[in-house]
Design a protein around this motif. Structure first.
Motif, short mmCIF file in Angstrom:
data_model
loop_
_atom_site.label_atom_id
_atom_site.label_comp_id
_atom_site.label_asym_id
_atom_site.label_seq_id
_atom_site.Cartn_x
_atom_site.Cartn_y
_atom_site.Cartn_z
N ALA A 80 -7.58 -3.25 -7.72
CA ALA A 80 -8.36 -4.38 -7.23
C ALA A 80 -9.80 -4.00 -6.92
O ALA A 80 -10.70 -4.83 -7.02
N GLN A 81 -10.03 -2.75 -6.54
CA GLN A 81 -11.39 -2.34 -6.21
C GLN A 81 -12.27 -2.26 -7.45
O GLN A 81 -13.42 -2.71 -7.45
N LEU A 82 -11.73 -1.70 -8.54
CA LEU A 82 -12.49 -1.58 -9.78
C LEU A 82 -12.25 -2.75 -10.72
O LEU A 82 -12.89 -2.83 -11.78
N GLN A 83 -11.36 -3.69 -10.35
CA GLN A 83 -11.05 -4.86 -11.18
C GLN A 83 -10.56 -4.43 -12.56
O GLN A 83 -11.05 -4.89 -13.60
N TYR A 168 -4.46 -13.96 -1.69
CA TYR A 168 -3.09 -14.22 -1.27
C TYR A 168 -2.22 -12.96 -1.28
O TYR A 168 -1.00 -13.07 -1.29
N PHE A 169 -2.83 -11.78 -1.32
CA PHE A 169 -2.07 -10.54 -1.24
C PHE A 169 -1.15 -10.56 0.00
O PHE A 169 -1.58 -10.94 1.09
N PRO A 170 0.13 -10.14 -0.13
CA PRO A 170 0.82 -9.58 -1.30
C PRO A 170 1.57 -10.62 -2.13
O PRO A 170 2.50 -10.26 -2.85
N PHE A 171 1.22 -11.89 -1.99
CA PHE A 171 1.87 -12.95 -2.77
C PHE A 171 0.95 -13.44 -3.88
O PHE A 171 1.01 -14.60 -4.28
N SER A 303 -10.72 -3.50 -1.37
CA SER A 303 -11.87 -4.40 -1.43
C SER A 303 -11.42 -5.82 -1.17
O SER A 303 -10.24 -6.16 -1.31
N GLY A 304 -12.37 -6.66 -0.81
CA GLY A 304 -12.06 -8.06 -0.55
C GLY A 304 -11.46 -8.27 0.84
O GLY A 304 -11.23 -7.32 1.61
N THR A 305 -11.20 -9.52 1.16
CA THR A 305 -10.61 -9.90 2.44
C THR A 305 -9.39 -10.76 2.16
O THR A 305 -9.49 -11.98 2.08
N PRO A 306 -8.23 -10.14 1.99
CA PRO A 306 -7.02 -10.93 1.72
C PRO A 306 -6.56 -11.67 2.97
O PRO A 306 -6.98 -11.39 4.10
#
Length: 444
Positions: A80-83, A168-171, A303-306
C-alpha cells in the motif's frame, strides 16, 4: 542412407514445409524417415528458424492475430505504501505461422511438437502497468501443431502499479488493471484477441491459486481500448482484477483485543466514584492500550489513514476522557467532603432534570433541596437541642449549616454519578456502533 537418416523398408515418409514469400511461393520436401525411431530432425525446420527475426506473414499488409489469456496463480504481495501489486501469472499466447504446415498422415502421425521458443518469432506482448523487468525463466518451449498454430506459455512474476484504497482496511477490496499490448506493432501489424472467455480465466485462476494467505480473487473483467501514441494506434486488452483482503487475521489480532480493553474500561464505571482504586485501574488500562498499539503497529498500513486507525484513535480518546473524568470526580468529591463549593443554579437545574425529568422544575429563585432539610431540622431537632444546650438560636443555626453542607455533598455526589452514567452510556453507544460497523463491512 540420405542426409544421415536411414531409410527402412523402402518407405519414404515426407514432411512438407511451405515457405511462401511475398510475390512468390516456394515449397520443399525433406526426408521424414527415422522420425519414429530417432525423433524429429531439427534441420526440417531450419528454414523457418532462420526467419525468426521477421513477422510470419505472407503479405506484410496482413496483421498478425495474437490471442491472449492468462492464469493468476498467486497474489504474492500488495504494497500500500508503494502502490504496487506483486503477482505470479501464466501468460498464454497463441498465433499462426503460415510457413509451418504438414500432413500428419505423411509424417508418422505427428500432429504436434515442441520447439525451443528462442528459435521462433515471438510477439512482443508486455504489461503496461509492470514496474519491473521481465523475470520469465529462460529456455522455454512452444507448441506447434500441423496447421502452423503456435502456443506459447510463459510464467512470469509481475510487479505492477495499482491504485490502492486502504480506507476500509482490513475490509478493503482492491481493483487493479493488467493491460496487455505490443511495444512495436501497431494495429496495422498486430491485433489482439482472446482464446478463452473471461469467466474461464477467473475460474481457472481461482482453482489454481497457490496462496491461501491475505488476499482472495473476486473477479476478472476485460475491456479492449485502443492506445494512441502520437500518430500510432496500438491494440490493447485490459483486464480488471478485483481482489479482497481476508480480514480474519486483523479482526482477531487488532479489533478483538481493542474491544476487550474498551469493554473493561467501561466496566470500571461500576467501581464507586469515591474509590481510590478506580484511577490507578484506568491508568493501567491506558498504558496497556498504548503498549498494544505499539506492538500491533506493524500490522497497520504504512501510509494513508484507514478507518481502523480512526477507530483506535477514538478508543484511546475515550479512555483518556474516562481517566480525566475519574480524576475530576475524585477531586470534586474530596473537595465536597472538606469544603463543598456552592453549585451553580444551571447545574443544579440540570441535575434535577436528569434525576427526575417528569417532575416540574422548581423556580430558579431558590434551591429546593436546601430549604426542606433546614425546615425539617428546625422543626424536629431544634427544641430538643435548645433544652439540652440552653442556646436554642445557635443550635438551630448550626444544624441548618450542617444540613446545607450535607445537602451540597449529596448534590455533588449525584453530579458525579450523572457524569459516570453519561460517559458509560457513551461507551455503550460507541461499542455497539463499532460492532455493527464491523459486521456490515465484513458482510459487504
Amino acid at each position: 542412407m540420405e542426409g544421415g537418416w536411414p531409410v527402412e523398408g523402402g518407405v519414404l515418409l515426407c514432411l512438407t514445409v511451405s515457405l511462401l514469400l511475398p510475390g512468390r511461393g516456394d515449397t520443399f520436401t525433406i526426408n521424414c524417415s527415422g522420425f519414429d525411431q530417432y525423433g524429429v530432425d531439427p534441420a526440417a525446420f531450419q528454414a523457418v528458424f532462420d526467419r525468426k527475426a521477421f513477422r510470419p506473414v505472407i503479405n506484410n499488409s496482413i496483421p498478425t492475430y495474437v490471442n491472449i489469456s492468462f492464469t493468476l496463480s498467486a497474489i504474492l504481495e500488495v504494497n500500500a505504501q508503494l502502490q504496487l501489486l506483486t503477482s505470479f501469472l501464466w501468460i498464454n499466447l497463441m498465433w499462426n505461422n503460415p510457413f509451418i504446415s504438414w500432413n500428419p498422415q505423411e509424417c508418422v502421425s505427428l500432429k504436434k511438437l515442441t520447439v525451443s521458443a528462442e528459435n521462433l518469432w515471438l510477439p512482443d506482448i508486455f504489461i503496461l502497468e509492470s514496474m519491473d523487468v521481465d523475470q520469465a525463466p529462460p529456455g522455454l518451449t512452444a507448441f506447434i501443431n500441423s496447421e502452423g498454430q503456435i502456443k506459447y506459455n510463459r510464467p512470469v512474476r509481475v510487479t505492477s502499479i495499482c491504485n490502492l484504497d486502504i480506507f476500509y482496511f482490513p475490509f478493503d477490496q482492491q481493483n487493479c488493471t493488467l493491460t496487455f499490448s505490443s511495444f512495436l506493432y501497431t494495429v496495422d501489424s498486430m491485433l489482439l484477441g482472446m482464446d478463452k472467455k473471461v469467466w474461464e480465466i477467473t475460474d481457472t485462476s481461482r482453482n489454481l491459486i497457490q496462496t491461501q494467505g491475505e488476499w482472495e480473487l473476486l473477479s476478472i473483467n476485460k475491456a479492449t481500448p485502443k492506445m494512441l501514441v502520437g500518430s500510432n494506434l496500438y491494440d490493447q486488452i485490459m483486464f480488471y482484477v478485483a481482489i479482497r483482503r481476508r480480514p480474519s487475521l486483523y479482526v482477531i489480532n487488532l479489533l478483538v483485543p481493542s474491544g476487550f480493553l474498551v469493554a473493561i474500561d467501561a466496566l470500571s464505571f461500576y467501581l464507586p466514584a469515591e474509590s481510590e482504586n478506580r484511577a490507578p485501574f484506568k491508568i493501567t488500562l491506558l498504558l496497556g492500550y498504548n503498549v498494544f498499539l505499539l506492538m500491533m503497529n506493524d500490522l497497520l498500513p504504512a501510509s494513508g489513514t484507514p478507518l481502523i486507525s480512526v477507530y483506535f484513535a477514538l478508543c484511546l480518546s475515550l479512555m483518556v476522557v474516562s481517566l480525566l473524568e475519574t480524576i475530576f470526580i475524585t477531586y470534586l468529591l474530596h473537595l465536597a467532603t472538606t469544603q463543598p463549593p456552592p453549585m451553580p443554579q444551571w447545574l443544579h437545574s440540570l441535575l434535577l432534570y436528569w434525576a427526575s425529568p417528569r417532575k416540574c422544575c422548581p423556580t430558579p429563585t431558590h434551591l429546593p433541596g436546601v430549604k426542606e432539610p433546614v425546615e425539617l431540622v428546625g422543626k424536629v431537632s431544634g427544641p430538643r437541642e435548645a433544652e439540652l444546650n440552653g442556646c436554642p438560636g445557635s443550635a438551630g443555626t448550626q444544624q441548618e449549616e450542617e444540613a446545607q453542607k450535607q445537602h451540597l455533598v449529596d448534590l455533588w455526589v449525584k453530579f458525579s454519578h450523572m457524569m459516570d452514567t453519561l460517559l458509560f452510556r457513551l461507551y455503550l453507544l460507541f461499542m455497539a456502533t463499532s460492532v455493527v460497523t464491523v459486521i456490515v463491512l465484513w458482510n459487504t
